[in-house]
Design a protein around this motif. Structure first.
Motif, short mmCIF file in Angstrom:
data_model
loop_
_atom_site.label_atom_id
_atom_site.label_comp_id
_atom_site.label_asym_id
_atom_site.label_seq_id
_atom_site.Cartn_x
_atom_site.Cartn_y
_atom_site.Cartn_z
N LEU A 19 16.09 31.01 19.59
CA LEU A 19 15.35 32.14 18.99
C LEU A 19 15.90 32.54 17.63
N LEU A 20 17.21 32.39 17.45
CA LEU A 20 17.84 32.81 16.19
C LEU A 20 17.67 31.80 15.06
N PHE A 21 17.66 30.53 15.39
CA PHE A 21 17.63 29.49 14.37
C PHE A 21 16.35 28.66 14.51
N LYS A 22 15.55 28.68 13.50
CA LYS A 22 14.27 27.95 13.51
C LYS A 22 14.44 26.60 12.83
N SER A 23 14.98 25.66 13.58
CA SER A 23 15.26 24.36 12.99
C SER A 23 15.15 23.27 14.05
N PRO A 24 14.72 22.08 13.66
CA PRO A 24 14.72 20.98 14.63
C PRO A 24 16.14 20.59 15.05
N PHE A 25 17.14 20.99 14.27
CA PHE A 25 18.52 20.66 14.60
C PHE A 25 19.08 21.55 15.70
N THR A 26 18.33 22.55 16.09
CA THR A 26 18.76 23.44 17.17
C THR A 26 18.90 22.65 18.47
N MET A 27 18.05 21.66 18.66
CA MET A 27 18.13 20.81 19.84
C MET A 27 19.49 20.10 19.89
N PHE A 28 19.94 19.66 18.75
CA PHE A 28 21.26 19.03 18.65
C PHE A 28 22.35 20.02 19.06
N ALA A 29 22.23 21.27 18.63
CA ALA A 29 23.21 22.30 18.99
C ALA A 29 23.23 22.53 20.50
N ILE A 30 22.08 22.49 21.14
CA ILE A 30 22.01 22.68 22.59
C ILE A 30 22.68 21.52 23.32
N VAL A 31 22.45 20.32 22.84
CA VAL A 31 23.09 19.14 23.45
C VAL A 31 24.61 19.20 23.24
N VAL A 32 25.06 19.62 22.07
CA VAL A 32 26.49 19.78 21.82
C VAL A 32 27.06 20.85 22.75
N LEU A 33 26.34 21.94 22.96
CA LEU A 33 26.76 22.98 23.90
C LEU A 33 26.92 22.40 25.29
N MET A 34 25.96 21.61 25.73
CA MET A 34 26.01 20.99 27.06
C MET A 34 27.24 20.09 27.19
N ILE A 35 27.46 19.26 26.21
CA ILE A 35 28.62 18.36 26.24
C ILE A 35 29.92 19.16 26.23
N GLY A 36 29.97 20.20 25.40
CA GLY A 36 31.15 21.06 25.36
C GLY A 36 31.44 21.71 26.70
N LEU A 37 30.40 22.16 27.39
CA LEU A 37 30.59 22.78 28.70
C LEU A 37 31.04 21.77 29.76
N ILE A 38 30.57 20.54 29.64
CA ILE A 38 31.03 19.50 30.57
C ILE A 38 32.51 19.22 30.33
N ILE A 39 32.91 19.12 29.07
CA ILE A 39 34.32 18.90 28.74
C ILE A 39 35.16 20.07 29.23
N TYR A 40 34.66 21.29 29.02
CA TYR A 40 35.35 22.50 29.49
C TYR A 40 35.55 22.44 31.01
N MET A 41 34.52 22.03 31.74
CA MET A 41 34.62 21.92 33.20
C MET A 41 35.70 20.93 33.60
N ILE A 42 35.70 19.78 32.97
CA ILE A 42 36.69 18.75 33.31
C ILE A 42 38.10 19.26 33.05
N ILE A 43 38.31 19.90 31.92
CA ILE A 43 39.65 20.43 31.59
C ILE A 43 40.08 21.46 32.63
N LYS A 44 39.18 22.40 32.97
CA LYS A 44 39.52 23.45 33.95
C LYS A 44 39.84 22.85 35.32
N VAL A 45 39.02 21.93 35.77
CA VAL A 45 39.22 21.33 37.10
C VAL A 45 40.50 20.50 37.11
#
Length: 113
Positions: A78-104
């Motif tokens: 909603l904040l950023f009107k760009s086709p690159f926002t999809m890339f940011a969401i995928v980076v967020l997903m990957i970051g959260l997966i890495i975060y999960m692995i580190i925590k576990v």
């Protein structure tokens, strides 16, 4: 606006996949150490206690991460009107997966000692 709708949809799909995966892991945890289903790392597969702890804790984190993807991804969309926002969401997903692995892995390391 078109990108925002698509990206919010992407955030929802990714978040729901995380949440459903966590629910399945909680409801039907793998009973034996295997190479197909469950939280599989070198450390988690060392013994059944680490295996069970890793699967339980990863499901907890994965469920929270699903909600994070939905909320943060939607806000980004909603904040950023760009086709690159999809890339940011995928980076967020990957970051959260890495975060999960580190925590576990940190938790399993403590349990292993």
């Amino acid at each position: 606006m078109e990108f925002a709708i698509i990206n919010i949809g992407l955030s929802l799909v990714i978040g729901i996949i995380f949440i459903l995966s966590a629910v399945i892991l909680e409801k039907y945890p793998p009973t034996d150490i295997n190479a197909v289903f469950g939280y599989r790392t070198r450390r988690s597969m060392k013994n059944i206690d680490l295996w069970n702890a890793g699967n339980k804790y990863s499901a907890e984190i994965m469920k929270k991460n699903g909600y994070y993807v939905i909320v943060i991804g939607s806000v980004i969309s909603l904040l950023f009107k760009s086709p690159f926002t999809m890339f940011a969401i995928v980076v967020l997903m990957i970051g959260l997966i890495i975060y999960m692995i580190i925590k576990v892995e940190k938790k399993l390391k403590v349990l292993e000692e």
